[in-house]
Design an enzyme around this catalytic site. Structure first.
Site, PDB file in Angstrom:
ATOM      1  N   GLY A  82      13.533   6.766  29.443  1.00 41.74           N
ATOM      2  CA  GLY A  82      12.459   6.703  30.433  1.00 41.74           C
ATOM      3  C   GLY A  82      11.773   8.051  30.606  1.00 41.74           C
ATOM      4  O   GLY A  82      12.401   9.103  30.475  1.00 41.74           O
ATOM      5  N   ARG A 146      13.733   3.670  23.381  1.00 45.30           N
ATOM      6  CA  ARG A 146      15.139   3.514  23.765  1.00 45.30           C
ATOM      7  C   ARG A 146      16.043   3.062  22.608  1.00 45.30           C
ATOM      8  O   ARG A 146      17.102   2.500  22.831  1.00 45.30           O
ATOM      9  CB  ARG A 146      15.254   2.504  24.916  1.00 45.30           C
ATOM     10  CG  ARG A 146      14.707   2.995  26.250  1.00 45.30           C
ATOM     11  CD  ARG A 146      15.190   2.125  27.396  1.00 45.30           C
ATOM     12  NE  ARG A 146      14.601   2.510  28.656  1.00 45.30           N
ATOM     13  CZ  ARG A 146      15.053   3.478  29.446  1.00 45.30           C
ATOM     14  NH1 ARG A 146      16.126   4.162  29.086  1.00 45.30           N
ATOM     15  NH2 ARG A 146      14.458   3.753  30.581  1.00 45.30           N
ATOM     16  N   ASP A 177      22.570   7.996  28.078  1.00 48.24           N
ATOM     17  CA  ASP A 177      22.656   7.199  26.853  1.00 48.24           C
ATOM     18  C   ASP A 177      22.096   7.980  25.656  1.00 48.24           C
ATOM     19  O   ASP A 177      22.681   7.975  24.577  1.00 48.24           O
ATOM     20  CB  ASP A 177      21.872   5.886  27.003  1.00 48.24           C
ATOM     21  CG  ASP A 177      22.609   4.886  27.904  1.00 48.24           C
ATOM     22  OD1 ASP A 177      23.855   4.889  27.890  1.00 48.24           O
ATOM     23  OD2 ASP A 177      21.932   4.127  28.617  1.00 48.24           O
ATOM     24  N   LYS A 203      17.749  15.003  30.806  1.00 53.45           N
ATOM     25  CA  LYS A 203      16.564  14.396  31.425  1.00 53.45           C
ATOM     26  C   LYS A 203      16.939  13.111  32.136  1.00 53.45           C
ATOM     27  O   LYS A 203      17.753  12.351  31.626  1.00 53.45           O
ATOM     28  CB  LYS A 203      15.562  14.085  30.316  1.00 53.45           C
ATOM     29  CG  LYS A 203      14.391  13.254  30.716  1.00 53.45           C
ATOM     30  CD  LYS A 203      14.240  11.960  29.904  1.00 53.45           C
ATOM     31  CE  LYS A 203      15.293  10.927  30.154  1.00 53.45           C
ATOM     32  NZ  LYS A 203      15.011   9.601  29.617  1.00 53.45           N
ATOM     33  N   THR A 204      16.452  12.834  33.281  1.00 52.69           N
ATOM     34  CA  THR A 204      16.345  11.517  33.904  1.00 52.69           C
ATOM     35  C   THR A 204      15.956  11.684  35.363  1.00 52.69           C
ATOM     36  O   THR A 204      16.550  12.503  36.074  1.00 52.69           O
ATOM     37  CB  THR A 204      17.599  10.615  33.808  1.00 52.69           C
ATOM     38  OG1 THR A 204      17.355   9.438  34.566  1.00 52.69           O
ATOM     39  CG2 THR A 204      18.893  11.228  34.311  1.00 52.69           C
ATOM     40  N   ASP A 206      16.579   9.659  37.486  1.00 47.50           N
ATOM     41  CA  ASP A 206      17.634   9.050  38.291  1.00 47.50           C
ATOM     42  C   ASP A 206      18.605  10.081  38.875  1.00 47.50           C
ATOM     43  O   ASP A 206      19.323   9.793  39.828  1.00 47.50           O
ATOM     44  CB  ASP A 206      18.439   8.049  37.441  1.00 47.50           C
ATOM     45  CG  ASP A 206      17.618   6.836  37.050  1.00 47.50           C
ATOM     46  OD1 ASP A 206      16.427   6.794  37.404  1.00 47.50           O
ATOM     47  OD2 ASP A 206      18.164   5.944  36.381  1.00 47.50           O
TER      48      ASP A 206
HETATM   49  P1  FBP Z   1      16.418   7.037  31.873  1.00 42.64           P
HETATM   50  O1  FBP Z   1      17.837   6.836  32.311  1.00 42.64           O
HETATM   51  O2  FBP Z   1      16.182   6.784  30.440  1.00 42.64           O
HETATM   52  O3  FBP Z   1      15.913   8.390  32.281  1.00 42.64           O
HETATM   53  O4  FBP Z   1      15.489   5.998  32.631  1.00 42.64           O
HETATM   54  C1  FBP Z   1      15.631   5.785  33.972  1.00 42.64           C
HETATM   55  C2  FBP Z   1      14.676   4.754  34.514  1.00 42.64           C
HETATM   56  O5  FBP Z   1      13.519   5.359  35.028  1.00 42.64           O
HETATM   57  C3  FBP Z   1      15.380   3.897  35.554  1.00 42.64           C
HETATM   58  O6  FBP Z   1      15.280   4.412  36.831  1.00 42.64           O
HETATM   59  C4  FBP Z   1      14.759   2.551  35.343  1.00 42.64           C
HETATM   60  O7  FBP Z   1      15.641   1.508  35.679  1.00 42.64           O
HETATM   61  C5  FBP Z   1      14.494   2.518  33.877  1.00 42.64           C
HETATM   62  O8  FBP Z   1      14.254   3.834  33.497  1.00 42.64           O
HETATM   63  C6  FBP Z   1      13.307   1.650  33.525  1.00 42.64           C
HETATM   64  O9  FBP Z   1      13.209   1.600  32.139  1.00 42.64           O
HETATM   65  P2  FBP Z   1      11.923   1.186  31.338  1.00 42.64           P
HETATM   66  O10 FBP Z   1      11.021   2.374  31.297  1.00 42.64           O
HETATM   67  O11 FBP Z   1      12.459   0.871  29.982  1.00 42.64           O
HETATM   68  O12 FBP Z   1      11.299   0.038  32.050  1.00 42.64           O
END
Ligand code: FBP
Length: 559
Positions: A82, A146, A177, A203-204, A206
């Site tokens: 993400g 991803r 991941d 990075k994230t 979250d």
């Molecule tokens: P990462 O763990 O890859 O940083 O992504 C986090 C996130 O933003 C979550 O909060 C959310 O559930 C998910 O990505 C959404 O994923 P996508 O962009 O594939 O819809």
């Protein structure tokens, strides 16, 4: 027609700050090694799986006077998972360090995430390209994806692509991941004497990629400030109109760090914390009862309005639903190639699922509204995660609270008016212009990633610590990825993964919420943080998150 907005023009000129240990230049560094490390859990299994990269020491960089000559080399970089504000600055920091080390060095960007290195899709970065993206949000410079890197075939292809480009180092910018991918690739390259190093960057948005060594992942600062601005605006709207309850779902797939941080920045009436729900073994019914109690009491005070923050991952933490989802994941994995299931209509699919689950899980599944059942059956992401951003928990809670209030109304126990609005803030914050903190932190992480490559390390995460101090006092170094790993079930099998950091219920951040929760529920102590400030007094332009401040001062007190 304008080419760039005024803010874009000004942000391109911003010069990110580096820790003083890196300011002397990339060729003037010494590295200090700490003690050998162990994984957080499942040590024997992780050691066996990462025979070549396990147990390396944590390292720290300092300035030295011996200016070294760096050999020419080519490096590849991947943005993975993400989006998170600051990704472009990681690449800019890496590029600047690499060119400073030797102007003949080349940086290649793999396109569309990890699949770019497998399929050989790439660009070569130039000054012009990098300069157009400095201090900007988003991952659009090369895109993200991803794809999970885990098979022999993928590794072979990645090796071939690197050989073609004469790449001897790969930097993977990603969350838990993606950095698990980085650790697997690093191990495989060493095992096969490929001569290619792999470095990760944390990075994230979250905020769940953190531990003793990593204080926070990048993007959390900017994303939470963006959500806090939006929540603050809604608080003021609710307090002005006094007619709506706003149920706001906030991103954070597993942990509730985002929700907790936004709560501390805005002080809304209700904040649900997934980790607390799980620890207290709360059922969906109990959660609904608790929210309803606050709605009723506020209505008795003449306040038919309020704000509730709902974590994105809540549903997976409610024990009865968590157990059902875990078995549902195994069931769906087993049905992956079952044509009867694949060709069945929606109701038939529900029936097949119910027949495969045990009786308790089957009745939990049946009790959910159709909308939630449909959302739970949607495809998992490539890492086996339920796509919780697509599950409308906020709507589920509104519906259940409304039903309960209607029952109470019939019994004369509720006389208020419940009119609810739902919101989901997630994507809004992932590509904002990075705050000064994230701009500096990301640039330092990228610059530091090249230092790790320069010292020949592989299977490390770029680390910059002491983040609540001014940037000049930050400590740059690296942490072995295997140190953060444990075994977890994915797609029905146990796999090595980086352990996620959940909200600690004994930690200093949650304690603030706990101590103030009752007051915030009824007394409307709303805060309005406003938008991120990129220029102006340091008291607004350089502030970090409450989470970082509280966690850092708790660490200092413990020492
Ligand atoms: P990462 O763990 O890859 O940083 O992504 C986090 C996130 O933003 C979550 O909060 C959310 O559930 C998910 O990505 C959404 O994923 P996508 O962009 O594939 O819809």
């Amino acid at each position: 027609m304008k080419e760039l907005s005024s803010l874009q023009i000004e942000r391109l000129k911003y010069q990110p700050k580096l820790p003083s240990s890196l300011q002397g230049g990339i060729n003037n560094l010494t590295m200090t090694e700490g003690n050998k490390t162990e994984s957080v859990k499942d040590r024997e299994q992780i050691k066996e799986l990462f025979k070549n990269t396990y147990g390396k020491p944590v390292v720290t960089f300092n300035t030295s006077n011996n200016k070294e000559i760096s050999e020419k080399r080519n490096i590849g970089v991947i943005l993975s998972g993400g989006q998170a504000p600051g990704g472009h600055n990681v690449i800019a920091g890496l590029y600047d360090a690499l060119k400073q080390a030797n102007p003949e060095n080349k940086l290649y960007g793999f396109l569309g995430g990890p699949s770019g290195i497998i399929d050989g899709q790439y660009i070569e970065f130039t000054d012009e390209k990098i300069n157009a993206y400095r201090n900007t949000g988003g991952f659009d410079i090369i895109g993200s994806g991803r794809t999970k890197l885990e098979t022999e075939e993928q590794f072979q292809k990645a090796w071939q692509v690197c050989k073609n480009l004469d790449i001897t180092g790969v930097v993977i910018i990603g969350g838990d991941d993606s950095n698990t991918n980085a650790a697997m690739l690093a191990e495989w390259f060493v095992k096969n004497n490929a001569g290619i190093q792999v470095i990760g960057c944390p990075k994230t948005i979250d905020g769940d990629l953190k531990n003793e060594q990593i204080e926070i992942s990048f993007g959390f600062d900017t994303a939470t400030k963006t959500y806090a601005e939006l929540v603050g605006n809604i608080l003021r709207d609710a307090n002005s109109a006094k007619k709506y309850w706003h149920f706001i779902k906030l991103m954070g797939r597993s942990a509730t760090h985002v929700g907790l941080e936004v709560a501390l920045q805005t002080q809304p009436n209700i904040t649900l914390i997934s980790e607390e729900v799980e620890a207290k073994k709360m059922s969906l019914r109990q959660i609904v009862d608790n929210i309803t109690e606050i709605v009723v009491k506020r209505a008795d005070m003449g306040k038919n309005f309020g704000i509730a923050l709902i974590p994105e991952g809540l549903i997976e933490f409610i024990p009865e639903i968590k157990s059902m989802i875990s078995n549902l994941n195994d069931t769906l994995a087993a049905l992956e190639n079952d044509s009867n299931y694949k060709n069945a209509d929606e109701n038939a699919k529900f029936e097949i699922i119910k027949s495969k689950l045990n009786s308790q899980d089957s009745s939990v599944f049946s009790s959910l509204p159709t909308m939630i059942k449909q959302q739970l059956l949607m495809d998992r992401d490539p890492h086996g995660n339920v796509q919780v951003s697509k599950i409308e928990t906020e709507k589920l809670l509104i519906e259940m609270v409304n039903t309960k209030l209607n029952e109470m109304k019939k019994q004369g126990a509720y006389k208020g008016k419940f009119s609810a609005q739902c919101h989901f803030f997630g994507y809004e914050g992932r590509c904002a212009f990075p705050s000064n903190f994230d701009a500096d932190y990301c640039y330092s992480l990228g610059y530091n990633a090249f230092a790790l490559l320069k010292f020949g390390l592989t299977g490390y995460l770029s680390s910059v610590k002491n983040l609540s101090a001014p940037a000049s006092e930050w400590v740059a170094g690296g942490v072995p990825l295997t140190m953060m790993m444990n075994m977890e079930k994915r797609h029905g099998e146990f796999k090595p993964v980086i352990k996620k950091a959940l909200v600690e219920l004994n930690g200093p951040v949650f304690k603030v919420l706990e101590q103030n929760r009752e007051t915030w529920a009824y007394q409307d102590k709303y805060l309005f943080p406003g938008s991120i400030q990129y220029f102006g007094p340091s008291s607004v332009a350089d502030i970090t998150t409450e989470t970082l401040k509280l966690e850092s001062s708790a660490k200092l007190t413990a020492v």
